[in-house]
Scaffold this motif. Sequence first.
Motif, PDB file in Angstrom:
ATOM      1  N   GLU A  26      18.034   8.733  -7.087  1.00  0.00           N
ATOM      2  CA  GLU A  26      19.276   8.918  -6.351  1.00  0.00           C
ATOM      3  C   GLU A  26      19.366   7.932  -5.182  1.00  0.00           C
ATOM      4  OE1 GLU A  26      22.123  12.605  -5.270  1.00  0.00           O
ATOM      5  OE2 GLU A  26      20.023  12.855  -4.718  1.00  0.00           O
ATOM      6  N   LYS A  27      18.284   7.730  -4.488  1.00  0.00           N
ATOM      7  CA  LYS A  27      18.278   6.754  -3.384  1.00  0.00           C
ATOM      8  C   LYS A  27      18.595   5.361  -3.924  1.00  0.00           C
ATOM      9  CE  LYS A  27      15.592   4.629   0.259  1.00  0.00           C
ATOM     10  NZ  LYS A  27      14.340   4.539   0.990  1.00  0.00           N
ATOM     11  N   ALA A  28      17.968   4.995  -5.019  1.00  0.00           N
ATOM     12  CA  ALA A  28      18.222   3.679  -5.616  1.00  0.00           C
ATOM     13  C   ALA A  28      19.686   3.542  -6.043  1.00  0.00           C
ATOM     14  CB  ALA A  28      17.290   3.449  -6.808  1.00  0.00           C
ATOM     15  N   ILE A  29      20.269   4.612  -6.541  1.00  0.00           N
ATOM     16  CA  ILE A  29      21.683   4.588  -6.933  1.00  0.00           C
ATOM     17  C   ILE A  29      22.557   4.361  -5.714  1.00  0.00           C
ATOM     18  CG2 ILE A  29      23.583   6.008  -7.808  1.00  0.00           C
ATOM     19  CD1 ILE A  29      21.451   7.311  -9.707  1.00  0.00           C
ATOM     20  N   TYR A  30      22.318   5.104  -4.632  1.00  0.00           N
ATOM     21  CA  TYR A  30      23.110   4.934  -3.407  1.00  0.00           C
ATOM     22  C   TYR A  30      23.042   3.489  -2.918  1.00  0.00           C
ATOM     23  CZ  TYR A  30      24.445   9.741  -2.291  1.00  0.00           C
ATOM     24  OH  TYR A  30      25.032  10.976  -2.285  1.00  0.00           O
ATOM     25  N   LEU A  31      21.872   2.900  -3.000  1.00  0.00           N
ATOM     26  CA  LEU A  31      21.704   1.528  -2.524  1.00  0.00           C
ATOM     27  C   LEU A  31      22.313   0.509  -3.478  1.00  0.00           C
ATOM     28  CD1 LEU A  31      18.035   1.743  -1.213  1.00  0.00           C
ATOM     29  CD2 LEU A  31      20.163   1.792   0.110  1.00  0.00           C
ATOM     30  N   SER A  32      22.385   0.820  -4.753  1.00  0.00           N
ATOM     31  CA  SER A  32      22.854  -0.133  -5.752  1.00  0.00           C
ATOM     32  C   SER A  32      24.352  -0.063  -6.034  1.00  0.00           C
ATOM     33  CB  SER A  32      22.100   0.082  -7.073  1.00  0.00           C
ATOM     34  OG  SER A  32      20.720  -0.118  -6.889  1.00  0.00           O
ATOM     35  N   LEU A  33      24.974   1.067  -5.776  1.00  0.00           N
ATOM     36  CA  LEU A  33      26.406   1.185  -6.065  1.00  0.00           C
ATOM     37  C   LEU A  33      27.249   0.102  -5.391  1.00  0.00           C
ATOM     38  CD1 LEU A  33      27.238   5.000  -6.177  1.00  0.00           C
ATOM     39  CD2 LEU A  33      27.697   3.313  -7.954  1.00  0.00           C
ATOM     40  N   PRO A  34      27.070  -0.163  -4.100  1.00  0.00           N
ATOM     41  CA  PRO A  34      27.921  -1.176  -3.467  1.00  0.00           C
ATOM     42  C   PRO A  34      27.806  -2.571  -4.088  1.00  0.00           C
ATOM     43  CG  PRO A  34      26.874   0.161  -1.795  1.00  0.00           C
ATOM     44  CD  PRO A  34      26.227   0.516  -3.114  1.00  0.00           C
ATOM     45  N   SER A  35      26.685  -2.865  -4.711  1.00  0.00           N
ATOM     46  CA  SER A  35      26.511  -4.180  -5.334  1.00  0.00           C
ATOM     47  C   SER A  35      26.864  -4.159  -6.814  1.00  0.00           C
ATOM     48  CB  SER A  35      25.071  -4.667  -5.149  1.00  0.00           C
ATOM     49  OG  SER A  35      24.183  -3.816  -5.850  1.00  0.00           O
ATOM     50  N   GLY A  36      27.254  -2.995  -7.317  1.00  0.00           N
ATOM     51  CA  GLY A  36      27.635  -2.886  -8.723  1.00  0.00           C
ATOM     52  C   GLY A  36      26.456  -2.885  -9.683  1.00  0.00           C
ATOM     53  N   ARG A  37      25.261  -2.593  -9.189  1.00  0.00           N
ATOM     54  CA  ARG A  37      24.066  -2.642 -10.039  1.00  0.00           C
ATOM     55  C   ARG A  37      23.434  -1.269 -10.234  1.00  0.00           C
ATOM     56  NH1 ARG A  37      22.016  -7.025  -6.376  1.00  0.00           N
ATOM     57  NH2 ARG A  37      20.693  -5.320  -5.771  1.00  0.00           N
ATOM     58  N   ALA A  38      24.233  -0.235 -10.306  1.00  0.00           N
ATOM     59  CA  ALA A  38      23.685   1.115 -10.454  1.00  0.00           C
ATOM     60  C   ALA A  38      23.639   1.533 -11.922  1.00  0.00           C
ATOM     61  CB  ALA A  38      24.491   2.108  -9.638  1.00  0.00           C
ATOM     62  N   THR A  39      23.170   0.634 -12.766  1.00  0.00           N
ATOM     63  CA  THR A  39      23.008   0.983 -14.176  1.00  0.00           C
ATOM     64  C   THR A  39      21.609   1.532 -14.386  1.00  0.00           C
ATOM     65  OG1 THR A  39      22.147  -1.190 -14.820  1.00  0.00           O
ATOM     66  CG2 THR A  39      24.564  -0.906 -14.871  1.00  0.00           C
ATOM     67  N   ILE A  40      21.438   2.269 -15.452  1.00  0.00           N
ATOM     68  CA  ILE A  40      20.120   2.837 -15.730  1.00  0.00           C
ATOM     69  C   ILE A  40      19.089   1.727 -15.942  1.00  0.00           C
ATOM     70  CG2 ILE A  40      20.490   3.118 -18.216  1.00  0.00           C
ATOM     71  CD1 ILE A  40      18.925   5.863 -17.841  1.00  0.00           C
ATOM     72  N   GLU A  41      19.524   0.622 -16.529  1.00  0.00           N
ATOM     73  CA  GLU A  41      18.605  -0.501 -16.755  1.00  0.00           C
ATOM     74  C   GLU A  41      18.168  -1.116 -15.430  1.00  0.00           C
ATOM     75  OE1 GLU A  41      20.999   0.290 -20.302  1.00  0.00           O
ATOM     76  OE2 GLU A  41      21.639  -0.217 -18.266  1.00  0.00           O
ATOM     77  N   GLN A  42      19.130  -1.335 -14.534  1.00  0.00           N
ATOM     78  CA  GLN A  42      18.803  -1.941 -13.241  1.00  0.00           C
ATOM     79  C   GLN A  42      17.937  -1.022 -12.383  1.00  0.00           C
ATOM     80  OE1 GLN A  42      19.525  -4.962 -11.869  1.00  0.00           O
ATOM     81  NE2 GLN A  42      20.492  -5.679 -13.742  1.00  0.00           N
ATOM     82  N   ILE A  43      18.286   0.254 -12.362  1.00  0.00           N
ATOM     83  CA  ILE A  43      17.530   1.206 -11.533  1.00  0.00           C
ATOM     84  C   ILE A  43      16.112   1.369 -12.068  1.00  0.00           C
ATOM     85  CG2 ILE A  43      17.408   3.595 -10.708  1.00  0.00           C
ATOM     86  CD1 ILE A  43      19.697   1.954  -9.414  1.00  0.00           C
ATOM     87  N   SER A  44      15.980   1.551 -13.374  1.00  0.00           N
ATOM     88  CA  SER A  44      14.629   1.725 -13.927  1.00  0.00           C
ATOM     89  C   SER A  44      13.783   0.479 -13.698  1.00  0.00           C
ATOM     90  CB  SER A  44      14.689   2.093 -15.412  1.00  0.00           C
ATOM     91  OG  SER A  44      15.272   1.064 -16.176  1.00  0.00           O
ATOM     92  N   GLN A  45      14.379  -0.696 -13.852  1.00  0.00           N
ATOM     93  CA  GLN A  45      13.644  -1.934 -13.609  1.00  0.00           C
ATOM     94  C   GLN A  45      13.215  -2.037 -12.150  1.00  0.00           C
ATOM     95  OE1 GLN A  45      15.879  -5.517 -14.330  1.00  0.00           O
ATOM     96  NE2 GLN A  45      14.052  -6.803 -14.224  1.00  0.00           N
ATOM     97  N   SER A  46      14.113  -1.681 -11.229  1.00  0.00           N
ATOM     98  CA  SER A  46      13.766  -1.764  -9.806  1.00  0.00           C
ATOM     99  C   SER A  46      12.646  -0.798  -9.435  1.00  0.00           C
ATOM    100  CB  SER A  46      14.999  -1.505  -8.935  1.00  0.00           C
ATOM    101  OG  SER A  46      15.339  -0.137  -8.935  1.00  0.00           O
ATOM    102  N   MET A  47      12.501   0.267 -10.242  1.00  0.00           N
ATOM    103  CA  MET A  47      11.455   1.256  -9.976  1.00  0.00           C
ATOM    104  C   MET A  47      10.198   1.003 -10.802  1.00  0.00           C
ATOM    105  SD  MET A  47      13.825   4.629  -9.619  1.00  0.00           S
ATOM    106  CE  MET A  47      12.454   5.651  -9.090  1.00  0.00           C
ATOM    107  N   GLY A  48      10.201  -0.099 -11.557  1.00  0.00           N
ATOM    108  CA  GLY A  48       9.034  -0.457 -12.356  1.00  0.00           C
ATOM    109  C   GLY A  48       8.810   0.451 -13.550  1.00  0.00           C
ATOM    110  N   MET A  49       9.877   0.980 -14.099  1.00  0.00           N
ATOM    111  CA  MET A  49       9.783   1.882 -15.246  1.00  0.00           C
ATOM    112  C   MET A  49      10.650   1.345 -16.375  1.00  0.00           C
ATOM    113  SD  MET A  49      10.407   5.539 -13.372  1.00  0.00           S
ATOM    114  CE  MET A  49       9.735   6.533 -14.703  1.00  0.00           C
ATOM    115  N   ASN A  50      10.334   1.778 -17.602  1.00  0.00           N
ATOM    116  CA  ASN A  50      11.275   1.459 -18.658  1.00  0.00           C
ATOM    117  C   ASN A  50      12.309   2.579 -18.736  1.00  0.00           C
ATOM    118  OD1 ASN A  50      10.574   3.446 -20.704  1.00  0.00           O
ATOM    119  ND2 ASN A  50       8.756   2.205 -21.151  1.00  0.00           N
ATOM    120  N   VAL A  51      13.447   2.270 -19.317  1.00  0.00           N
ATOM    121  CA  VAL A  51      14.574   3.189 -19.334  1.00  0.00           C
ATOM    122  C   VAL A  51      14.201   4.522 -19.955  1.00  0.00           C
ATOM    123  CG1 VAL A  51      16.884   3.573 -20.295  1.00  0.00           C
ATOM    124  CG2 VAL A  51      16.296   1.355 -19.324  1.00  0.00           C
ATOM    125  N   ARG A  52      13.557   4.491 -21.099  1.00  0.00           N
ATOM    126  CA  ARG A  52      13.245   5.737 -21.804  1.00  0.00           C
ATOM    127  C   ARG A  52      12.302   6.628 -20.998  1.00  0.00           C
ATOM    128  NH1 ARG A  52      14.659   9.802 -23.316  1.00  0.00           N
ATOM    129  NH2 ARG A  52      13.496  10.972 -24.843  1.00  0.00           N
TER     130      ARG A  52
END
Length: 138
Positions: A26-52
Amino acid sequence: MPAKYAQSYADTLLRETESSLASDVEKAIYLSLPSGRATIEQISQSMGMNVRSMQRQLSESREIFSDLVNHARRDLAVRYMENPNFSLGRVAVLLGYSMPSSFTRWFKAEFGESPAIWRKAHMKQQHHNTAGSGGGLP
């Protein structure tokens, strides 16, 4: 300024003693929404995880990524819409919409009225509330 506001708000979300994956996402989403990068792929990558893996772990805590995005988007929408300095187009971009019409459709589905009508009603209500709190004697 909007990114700073989103960061500040995201920080308040994590004042819990325990950090969970859902709150981190949720924190990553809040930070990514303004830049338009709040996709599951972008968030999971930023957290060092794969999507699944992220989907599975969220599911284990009864969370769904799209629900977390929608929650953050609704919260930020209200905050941005209450700021008369942000045009509706700017609000749309800050919430990750490249097309204002997409934002308008989403907003109407979530709040039951168009962004312009919502803002007008809430600005009138805020003006009424502040005008009525003049601090005079009862």
